[in-house]
Design an enzyme around this catalytic site. Structure first.
Site, PDB file in Angstrom:
ATOM      1  CB  SER A 158       2.231   5.661  -6.602  1.00 30.21           C
ATOM      2  OG  SER A 158       1.663   6.866  -7.045  1.00 30.21           O
ATOM      3  CE1 TYR A 194      -2.028   5.632  -2.720  1.00 31.76           C
ATOM      4  CE2 TYR A 194      -0.951   7.165  -4.213  1.00 31.76           C
ATOM      5  CZ  TYR A 194      -1.406   5.885  -3.926  1.00 31.76           C
ATOM      6  OH  TYR A 194      -1.203   4.885  -4.840  1.00 31.76           O
TER       7      TYR A 194
END
Length: 308
Positions: A143, A156
């Site tokens: 990501s 995250y």
């Protein structure tokens, strides 16, 4: 490096039940790969295997937080196909709503680290002997949050930054034996995990629209990611960024990140939204959409894709 054709190779995909995992399974199968499909939703994986061809696709019900289950899944893959050449460590979870570090529930923070970081580590460790002996490749879904500011999404972002470092270490440690490792950097992708920022949670949606320029705030379909993934594996790419418009941000992160942090600190709309998250006051007006776009086609955390 020489092209690494996928035809006849065996690929283990974690988080294969939906989203990026499912789309990549279809793309990998189209290149002639054998597939081991790992995830928590065995029924969905079994249905996917039927679609792909049960002679070339093995569904494996396992949770990446369970070391024994992951090791058993790798062993079953090797028994079924005679080896394991490529691993796509794609399993991951994201918060169901934004929260600051001060308001994040401890269990939620630890769960994200456990799945995204430790789950990736367990997958890599279990597959390591097979991939190294076959001079194969490991790709990790990382990501763009590996280098973005993680305000309201710190667990995250921290997990993805850690995973990026894991892959960098692998790349150097394996350099002498011919095995390779790469990182996938997706931006926003139309999956169940991104739904929260595309109408699923009003504050999260407003934060995305406030913090990201329009060019970077939109989502791409999982199939667009899958096309880049199979090409990247066959090139043994060290990094795959989807969509490509994120590449300058990643390349120039050392220059861009301090400037972005300074802007976000001074952005009154974003700071108002952060105060609202902590219950310190109402959010000031910021642009938002009340209709959820195509995001959210893939249910559940086992879809294991990426918000950015």
């Amino acid at each position: 490096m020489p092209k690494y054709p996928l035809a006849g190779r065996t690929v283990l995909v974690t988080g294969a039940a939906g989203g990026i995992g499912s789309a990549c399974a279809h793309a990998l199968r189209a290149r002639g790969a054998n597939l081991a499909l790992l995830g928590r939703d065995l029924a969905s994986l079994t249905a996917l295997a039927r679609t792909l061809g049960e002679d070339r696709a093995l569904p494996l019900g396992a949770d990446v937080t369970d070391r024994t289950a992951v090791e058993e899944a790798v062993a079953r893959t090797v028994d079924r196909f005679g080896g394991l050449d490529v691993v796509f460590a794609n399993a991951g979870v994201a918060p169901t709503r934004p929260a600051t570090i001060a308001t994040t529930e401890e269990a939620d923070f630890e769960r994200i680290i456990e799945v995204n970081l430790m789950g990736t580590w367990r997958t890599v460790r279990a597959a390591l002997p097979h991939v190294v002996s076959g001079r194969g490749h490991i790709l990790v879904n990382c990501s763009v949050y590996a280098y973005l500011n993680g305000a309201a999404n710190a667990a995250y972002a921290a997990s993805k930054a850690a995973v990026e470092q894991l892959v960098r270490a692998l790349r150097v440690e394996w350099g002498r034996c011919g095995a390779t490792a790469g990182v996938l950097y997706p931006g926003w992708v139309e999956t169940g995990l991104s739904r929260v920022a595309f109408g699923g949670d009003r504050l999260a949606t407003r934060m995305r629209e406030t913090a990201f320029p329009a060019l970077l705030a939109g989502a791409v379909r999982p199939e667009a990611v899958a096309d880049r993934v199979v090409d990247g594996i066959e090139r043994r790419a060290a990094g795959i960024t989807v969509p490509r418009r994120w590449q300058p941000v990643g390349v120039l992160r050392g220059v861009i990140n301090p400037l972005v942090d300074r802007r976000l600190i001074r952005d009154t709309r974003l700071q108002s939204l952060l105060r609202a998250l902590e219950g310190a006051g109402p959010a000031e007006d910021a642009p938002t959409h009340d209709v959820t776009p195509a995001a959210g086609r893939s249910p559940g955390p086992s879809a294991a894709v990426s918000r950015p």
